[in-house]
Each structure stands twice: as structure tokens, then as C-alpha cells.
Scaffold this active site. Structure first.
Site, PDB file in Angstrom:
ATOM      1  N   SER A  42       0.800  -1.204   0.000  1.00  0.00           N
ATOM      2  CA  SER A  42       0.000   0.000   0.000  1.00  0.00           C
ATOM      3  C   SER A  42       0.843   1.268   0.000  1.00  0.00           C
ATOM      4  O   SER A  42       1.491   1.578  -0.985  1.00  0.00           O
ATOM      5  CB  SER A  42      -0.957  -0.053   1.191  1.00  0.00           C
ATOM      6  OG  SER A  42      -2.024   0.828   0.989  1.00  0.00           O
TER       7      SER A  42
ATOM      8  N   ASP B  91       9.513   4.992 -10.710  1.00  0.00           N
ATOM      9  CA  ASP B  91       8.995   5.507 -11.983  1.00  0.00           C
ATOM     10  C   ASP B  91       9.563   6.875 -12.333  1.00  0.00           C
ATOM     11  O   ASP B  91       9.638   7.237 -13.514  1.00  0.00           O
ATOM     12  CB  ASP B  91       7.466   5.570 -11.948  1.00  0.00           C
ATOM     13  CG  ASP B  91       6.816   4.193 -11.992  1.00  0.00           C
ATOM     14  OD1 ASP B  91       7.552   3.199 -12.122  1.00  0.00           O
ATOM     15  OD2 ASP B  91       5.580   4.117 -11.891  1.00  0.00           O
TER      16      ASP B  91
ATOM     17  N   LYS C  25      -1.340  -4.167  -2.929  1.00  0.00           N
ATOM     18  CA  LYS C  25      -2.559  -3.602  -2.365  1.00  0.00           C
ATOM     19  C   LYS C  25      -2.702  -2.186  -2.906  1.00  0.00           C
ATOM     20  O   LYS C  25      -2.054  -1.263  -2.445  1.00  0.00           O
ATOM     21  CB  LYS C  25      -2.475  -3.622  -0.835  1.00  0.00           C
ATOM     22  CG  LYS C  25      -3.819  -3.408  -0.139  1.00  0.00           C
ATOM     23  CD  LYS C  25      -4.131  -1.950   0.036  1.00  0.00           C
ATOM     24  CE  LYS C  25      -5.409  -1.751   0.831  1.00  0.00           C
ATOM     25  NZ  LYS C  25      -5.717  -0.324   1.008  1.00  0.00           N
TER      26      LYS C  25
END
Length: 421
Positions: free
Chosen positions: A309, A320, A334
Site C-alpha cells: 500500500s 517511476d 494492495k
């Protein structure tokens, strides 16, 4: 080897309607709460609360359940309970006790004995002991197998049942009988329950100017704690900080705001995370503000199958945006966000999944997880063993990390990558 972990731990946000979001995975079995953080009983719900629950599910739940008006009118307590069971596992009704424990946990506080326990090969095994906890003071160690709680054998009981025994507040203390390797006889411990302050972050300067930062969860205090730890690493007189390892292994998550704020510390620009849901305010994009606390110093992030999460948000944001390399195992996966919605007079609430989040690359990690740049399999490190110092002499001189020296292959790889940059 089989592993099972009890889902009883949450890291909550404020109870302001819709404005604070949780993105926690409740899977670390810290048996340290006086009140179980499970779904509250819906058997005694009043008709007004039933109407509120149905309205909120229909209006804000991430998936459209297409509840008809006639169905709403006909719902009773049993049907509401059945409806809640049809939602995802992160959506629950919370009673007053649940909320109190939830809010305390947000601030890094809880009441209990302070042990992390998992089911390993059908044994209820201690895999971590919280620093400065009653369990730590009593002498309980990682690897201990719990065979009896307050006179009740655990041998034929599930992890959930053992949790109930440990949290039974009819006992002022918890009497644990454990089996420990290299001991023929069982050992007995009497452990008091008390309030424990849980640190979100800890750090250590390793050799060659490599900083090590372990983030254990994302609470209201995490941003402040991480900033302080980074400042300490940068100001260490021994050697300049040349690289940073951020350890997110076994981090179950926390609040969305905390994850975004910590990611923003290390990014000059770029998207951190986006959320998408059915109602307007569930669709948000979070961007980094100018200013990198490390001024470009290279970063490696460690993750494993229990990184979830909010931890996945941070790992994906740094990956990224090309700010860090990610090393370890595929993370938990999650990728949903919960809103805490007060009901009635505010003493109860609905924790409802209202959105899914997407990485800066536009990818949903729900059920998939974050893929590391360098995959290295390794047995899970419990929370209390995350701050591992590889060199023996450093460990001896670092009393705040009273842990055994482990062959941490992922940490070794992270240090190697940093040395090459």
C-alpha cells in the site's frame, strides 16, 4: 514452509469525512491492542445507521453495486452484514472501540505487549519484538514459539484465536509459555500490557558513507521522523553521505498523505501517485514540489512480499521517476484507498474503499505489486531485525540496534549498486 499472518493492524487517518484517506494493509500481527481492530458488530445498528451505510456504499464505494431504492428500504441488520461481507476485505464497519484504537495507532501509539507473530509451519511464532516494549523487557525473542497463553494451549488454535487470547483484557497481564530453540524445557514469561510508542523510522550510517533508513509504517509522524533521520545521516561527522538505502520490507502501509509527503522529500518534480474512483473527489493527482532533501544523492529501495500500500506508493514513485533503484521481492499488491466516513454522532464509522491508486507510470498494482529492478529472493526480515548492520564492529558500537547479524543479501546488493553510482 507455510506462513500465515493475521490481519489485525491498521494505520488510520483522521475521521474527517472523505478528506483523509487510508491506504493501509492490515496484515502485520502485532498482538498489542486492547481492542481488536476487526469489523465491529452490526447486529445492534439503528435504522438511521443502516440508511447511512447503504447511502455511502451506493455513493462512494469504488465499484458500483447498483443497489436499488427498494433494496435499500428493505435492508435489515443481517442483510447489511451480508452486504459488508461482499465488499473488499478493507471495507468494514467500525464501532467506538475500533475507532479509539484506530486513532491511537495513527499517532504511533497502542496498548499491548509488543510482539509480532506469524503462523510458521503450524506454530505461532514470534518474528519480531518491538523495542522498548514489555515483551522486550521480559526477554521474549524472535523465533520463540508460543505454546500457551494464560493457561490455554495454542497447539490446536488458529492465529486469530491466539490473538483473542493475548488481547483478552480480563487478564491484567499476559502469561506466555514459549518453546525456544536449544532449550529442552519450555520457558514462562509474565508480560504487562502498557502503552507503547512505535517509531516509524530509524537509521544508521553504514560503511563508505551509505545511509540506511528503515521505514516501518506510515503514520502522522512519519514525515517528521524521516526528515530527522535524514538530517542525522547528513550531519554524521564520520563520513559524507554518499548514498541511501530505504528499507520498506515488511512495511504494511499507512495513510496516503504520509506516503505522498515522504516521496516528495526525495523528488524534485513529477507525479507521485494518482487515485481514481466513482465520485468526483476520489479522482486526485499528487505531484512533487521542487526540493530534494538529498540533492541527488543516489537511492536504493528495498521491498519484499510484505511491503504494501503506502510503502508501494513510495517505492513506485521513486522508481517511476528514475530517482531510485528497487531491490528485493515483488511487493504485496494492495492498490486501493479507503476513506473513513463517520456515522451518526461520530462514534462509529465506515471504512470504505473509495478509490484505486495508480503509479506515476499509470499502472495499478492491485493484486500484482511493484516489480523490483533487481529481484533477489530472501526470507522475510521481521520488523525488529530490519536495521541490520553487516559489519560486526559497527553492530557492537550501535546499541540502538540490538539485533543479530544476518546475511542480508538484499542490503548487500543495495550497497553494491550505490557504490557503482
Amino acid at each position: 514452509m507455510t506462513h500465515k499472518t493475521l490481519q489485525i493492524r491498521l494505520f488510520p487517518a483522521s475521521c474527517t469525512r472523505y478528506s483523509f484517506l487510508l491506504c493501509s494493509l492490515a496484515f502485520i500481527a502485532f498482538f498489542c491492542f486492547s481492542n481488536p481492530l476487526l469489523a465491529g458488530s452490526v447486529k445492534d445498528l439503528k435504522s438511521q445507521q443502516i440508511s447511512e451505510i447503504l447511502f455511502n456504499i451506493k455513493a462512494y464505494y469504488v465499484d458500483d453495486l447498483s443497489l436499488t431504492k427498494s433494496a435499500e428500504d428493505a435492508f435489515n441488520n443481517q442483510q447489511v452484514e451480508m452486504l459488508l461481507n461482499q465488499l473488499d476485505p478493507y471495507s468494514k464497519y467500525l464501532n467506538e472501540n475500533d475507532l479509539d484504537a484506530l486513532f491511537n495507532n495513527t499517532n504511533g501509539q497502542y496498548t499491548g505487549v509488543g510482539i509480532e507473530v506469524k503462523e510458521v509451519d503450524d506454530n505461532i511464532t514470534v518474528v519480531g519484538v518491538v523495542k522498548n516494549s514489555p515483551a522486550k523487557k521480559a526477554g521474549i525473542l524472535a523465533g520463540d514459539i508460543i505454546v500457551n497463553v494464560n493457561g490455554t494451549s495454542t497447539l490446536t488454535r488458529s492465529l486469530e484465536q491466539v490473538a483473542s487470547l493475548i488481547k483478552d483484557d480480563s487478564f491484567s497481564t499476559v502469561k506466555l509459555t514459549i518453546k525456544r530453540a536449544q532449550y529442552k524445557k519450555t520457558l514462562s514469561f509474565t508480560v504487562d500490557r502498557r502503552e507503547i510508542n512505535l517509531e516509524s523510522a530509524s537509521s544508521q550510517l553504514l560503511d563508505s558513507g551509505t545511509g540506511y533508513l528503515a521505514i516501518n509504517n506510515f503514520s502522522n509522524h512519519t514525515l517528521h521522523e524521516v526528515a530527522l533521520q535524514i538530517a542525522a545521516l547528513k550531519n554524521d561527522y564520520r563520513t559524507p553521505l554518499k548514498g541511501l538505502v530505504i528499507d520498506l520490507r515488511d512495511n504494511p502501509g499507512g495513510t496516503l498523505q504520509s506516503a505522498v509527503a515522504v516521496a516528495d522529500l526525495f523528488l524534485q518534480s513529477g507525479t507521485i501517485v494518482t487515485t481514481k474512483g466513482r465520485y468526483y473527489d476520489a479522482n486526485q493527482a499528487y505531484y512533487a514540489k521542487r526540493g530534494d532533501i538529498l540533492k541527488g544523492i543516489p537511492i536504493v529501495v528495498l521491498i519484499n512480499e510484505n511491503s504494501a500500500s503506502a510503502a508501494e506508493i513510495l517505492a513506485a514513485a521513486l522508481k517511476d521517476n528514475k530517482r531510485a533503484k528497487v531491490v528485493g521481492n515483488q511487493s504485496y499488491g494492495k492498490g486501493s484507498v479507503q476513506s473513513l466516513i463517520p456515522l451518526g454522532d461520530g462514534n462509529t464509522a465506515l471504512k470504505l474503499t473509495t478509490a484505486k491508486y495508480f503509479t506515476p507510470a499509470g499502472i495499478s498494482i492491485e493484486g500484482v505489486g511493484v516489480t523490483p529492478d533487481v529481484a533477489i529472493a530472501q526470507a522475510t526480515l521481521p520488523q525488529s531485525n530490519k536495521a541490520v548492520i553487516i559489519k560486526n564492529e559497527q553492530n557492537k558500537n550501535t546499541p540502538q540496534f540490538e539485533h543479530e547479524i544476518l546475511g542480508d543479501l538484499q542490503l548487500v546488493k543495495a550497497k553494491q549498486l550505490l557504490s557503482m553510482q
